[in-house]
Scaffold this active site. Structure first.
Site, PDB file in Angstrom:
ATOM      1  N   GLY A 128     -27.918 -46.864 -34.906  1.00 56.51           N
ATOM      2  CA  GLY A 128     -28.271 -47.201 -36.284  1.00 56.51           C
ATOM      3  C   GLY A 128     -27.651 -46.243 -37.290  1.00 56.51           C
ATOM      4  O   GLY A 128     -27.180 -46.656 -38.359  1.00 56.51           O
ATOM      5  N   THR A 129     -27.629 -44.962 -36.950  1.00 58.52           N
ATOM      6  CA  THR A 129     -27.125 -43.970 -37.902  1.00 58.52           C
ATOM      7  C   THR A 129     -25.656 -44.242 -38.240  1.00 58.52           C
ATOM      8  O   THR A 129     -25.260 -44.223 -39.419  1.00 58.52           O
ATOM      9  CB  THR A 129     -27.280 -42.550 -37.316  1.00 58.52           C
TER      10      THR A 129
ATOM     11  N   ASN B  57     -39.574 -47.728 -41.921  1.00 60.60           N
ATOM     12  CA  ASN B  57     -39.848 -47.241 -40.572  1.00 60.60           C
ATOM     13  C   ASN B  57     -41.068 -46.339 -40.519  1.00 60.60           C
ATOM     14  O   ASN B  57     -41.634 -46.114 -39.470  1.00 60.60           O
ATOM     15  CB  ASN B  57     -38.636 -46.485 -40.021  1.00 60.60           C
TER      16      ASN B  57
ATOM     17  N   HIS C 157     -31.997 -49.036 -29.146  1.00 62.46           N
ATOM     18  CA  HIS C 157     -33.105 -48.336 -28.475  1.00 62.46           C
ATOM     19  C   HIS C 157     -34.462 -48.603 -29.120  1.00 62.46           C
ATOM     20  O   HIS C 157     -35.487 -48.192 -28.596  1.00 62.46           O
ATOM     21  CB  HIS C 157     -32.826 -46.828 -28.370  1.00 62.46           C
TER      22      HIS C 157
ATOM     23  N   THR D 104     -12.630 -46.971 -27.857  1.00 55.87           N
ATOM     24  CA  THR D 104     -12.837 -47.812 -26.675  1.00 55.87           C
ATOM     25  C   THR D 104     -14.270 -48.321 -26.672  1.00 55.87           C
ATOM     26  O   THR D 104     -15.209 -47.552 -26.893  1.00 55.87           O
ATOM     27  CB  THR D 104     -12.555 -46.994 -25.396  1.00 55.87           C
TER      28      THR D 104
ATOM     29  N   CYS E  71     -38.898 -33.715 -39.443  1.00 53.49           N
ATOM     30  CA  CYS E  71     -39.253 -32.337 -39.196  1.00 53.49           C
ATOM     31  C   CYS E  71     -37.937 -31.576 -39.315  1.00 53.49           C
ATOM     32  O   CYS E  71     -37.052 -31.738 -38.492  1.00 53.49           O
ATOM     33  CB  CYS E  71     -39.819 -32.265 -37.789  1.00 53.49           C
TER      34      CYS E  71
HETATM   35  C1  LIG Z   1     -34.945 -47.354 -40.285  1.00 55.50           C
HETATM   36  C2  LIG Z   1     -34.032 -46.587 -39.385  1.00 55.50           C
HETATM   37  N1  LIG Z   1     -32.718 -46.528 -39.685  1.00 55.50           N
HETATM   38  C3  LIG Z   1     -31.854 -45.881 -38.903  1.00 55.50           C
HETATM   39  C4  LIG Z   1     -32.257 -45.217 -37.774  1.00 55.50           C
HETATM   40  C5  LIG Z   1     -31.250 -44.505 -36.923  1.00 55.50           C
HETATM   41  O1  LIG Z   1     -30.987 -45.227 -35.740  1.00 55.50           O
HETATM   42  P1  LIG Z   1     -30.393 -44.483 -34.437  1.00 55.50           P
HETATM   43  O2  LIG Z   1     -31.513 -43.689 -33.846  1.00 55.50           O
HETATM   44  O3  LIG Z   1     -29.964 -45.616 -33.539  1.00 55.50           O
HETATM   45  O4  LIG Z   1     -29.243 -43.678 -34.891  1.00 55.50           O
HETATM   46  C6  LIG Z   1     -33.620 -45.227 -37.430  1.00 55.50           C
HETATM   47  C7  LIG Z   1     -34.107 -44.468 -36.253  1.00 55.50           C
HETATM   48  O5  LIG Z   1     -35.158 -43.873 -36.283  1.00 55.50           O
HETATM   49  C8  LIG Z   1     -34.527 -45.937 -38.262  1.00 55.50           C
HETATM   50  O6  LIG Z   1     -35.836 -45.974 -37.986  1.00 55.50           O
END
Ligand SMILES: Cc1ncc(COP(=O)(O)O)c(C=O)c1O
Length: 406
Positions: free
Chosen positions: A69-70, A155, A215, A251, A340
């Site tokens: 996600g990041t 989240n 994940h 890749t 944190c």
């Molecule tokens: C809303 C949200 N965006 C992005 C992320 C980041 O995802 P990743 O852990 O796959 O990098 C998270 C992970 O906690 C999330 O909750």
């Protein structure tokens, strides 16, 4: 017995996703190779991409696989901003307060290094982004706006955002929108095409990009995707072999994609029933907490406006971290939900954006439910909470050091 109630941090991998992952790891072949082993790997990859696309309401070619996600969020925000600033400057990014750090830190980096201007949008008392605020900001900044970015669902406090309405406003203004759907995926129906159609998004305006992560839905860590509309214009972050429409070189991770696809198909296939099951557990947990600790306060909306697996509660007069540690000692894993920083607990920036005081923001606890959660997990938390709360209250809020022995 350990009771795991931190599914928003990561949820246990599904057994079938683990099996598929292990099997696929044994397959040799770079999907970019011409020989038959490479082509076999490519077929596995593209079948996985098709399955993933089907769970997101997009075409397979629109799925750009990432390391999570990041990376997807970074690619969307930086890539769209750079692309929109190729010509006349459009420095402004509109974003609500209370976004995930993947967004906040990306925005701050663009501000510090590239001259971006962030137009922060307020959250209401329930953590909701109000469409009239988005409309006013789009009008105020006019053609200086590069993009709008927002969470589909928060989240931390679980608030579900009016994504279609906001995408429609941006579409009318000719502005692209990125949605971080990491927390919503697997819990809500996040259909990219349906939102594009319902919001009148077309070409590069309105909803053009959506981030998800494997994940959080029972797939592996380190795998995710950016859904990127065919018509979106973006600058890549990574340069190299030109894989994935030249948007994301490197890749490709066949095993990660295969496992992600298995988790995505299973989770979205059971999503509707699972959401009803989790919402019932969530509401029983909320009632139980508010009965056990009458001074506690639910953060975020009640009922349908919040994620089915999310409970976020403010406890007066104690540190969320003290509660977390005491519950951990009782065998229950929960979270404060907030970041944190280098081991030092910070008051939740989401609660601060919702107008809570620093004191109120420090006593927060996030409990998130998922596919392994049963009634006995809820019972275990409700049994451990009164004692943990009494002890955490005695430790109080006097300083930033938790005093568990007090
Ligand atoms: C809303 C949200 N965006 C992005 C992320 C980041 O995802 P990743 O852990 O796959 O990098 C998270 C992970 O906690 C999330 O909750």
């Amino acid at each position: 017995m350990v009771v795991y109630l931190d599914h928003a941090a990561t949820t246990p991998m599904l057994p079938d996703a683990i099996l598929a992952y292990a099997d696929a790891l044994g397959v040799v072949g770079n999907p970019a190779s011409i020989h038959s082993q490479g082509q076999a790997a490519k077929r596995m990859l593209e079948e996985a991409r098709e399955k993933i696309a089907a769970t997101l309401g997009c075409d397979p070619i629109e799925v750009v696989l990432t390391s999570g996600g990041t990376e997807a969020v970074n690619l969307a925000i930086k890539g769209i901003w750079w692309s929109r600033n190729r010509g006349a400057p459009k420095p402004v990014i509109l974003a609500p307060g209370g976004e995930h750090h993947a967004t906040i830190d990306t925005l701050e980096w663009l501000e510090q290094h590239e001259g971006a201007e962030i137009g922060w949008l307020p959250l209401d008392d329930d953590g909701l982004v109000r469409p009239d605020e988005v409309k006013a900001a789009l009008e105020r900044y006019g053609d200086r706006v590069a993009l709008v970015t927002l969470l589909w669902a928060n989240n931390e406090v679980g608030t579900i955002q009016p994504v279609t309405e906001i995408a429609a406003l941006a579409a009318t203004s000719g502005v692209p929108v990125h949605v971080d759907a990491v927390a919503a995926y697997g819990y809500l129906d996040i259909d990219f095409r349906a939102v594009r159609d319902a919001s009148g998004s077309s070409g590069g305006a309105g909803l053009v990009a959506m981030s998800v992560s494997a994940h959080k839905i029972g797939g592996p860590v380190g795998v995710g995707a950016l859904v990127l509309s065919r018509s979106a214009s973006i600058e890549p972050l990574l340069h190299g072999g030109g894989q994935q429409r030249r948007v994301r070189s490197g890749t490709q991770d066949v095993a990660g994609a295969v496992s992600f696809a298995v988790a995505a198909a299973f989770t979205t296939g059971h999503r509707a029933d699972e959401a009803v099951r989790l919402a019932a557990l969530r509401d029983r947990l909320i009632d139980g907490i508010l009965t056990a600790v009458p001074s506690a306060r639910l953060n975020g909306p009640a009922g349908g406006g919040r994620l089915p697996g999310n409970v976020h509660v403010a406890f007066a007069g104690c540190e969320g971290d003290s509660l977390l540690f005491l519950l951990d000692m009782a065998g229950v894993s929960v979270s404060t939900g907030s970041a944190c920083q280098a081991g030092i607990p910070e008051p939740s920036h989401v609660l601060r954006a919702m107008g809570r005081t620093e004191l109120e923001a420090r006593g927060a606890l996030r409990v998130t439910l998922g596919h392994t959660t049963s009634d006995s997990d809820i019972d275990a938390l409700l049994a451990a909470l009164p004692g943990a709360y009494a002890q955490a209250s005695r430790a109080g809020l006097s300083d930033r050091t938790t005093k568990l022995g007090a």
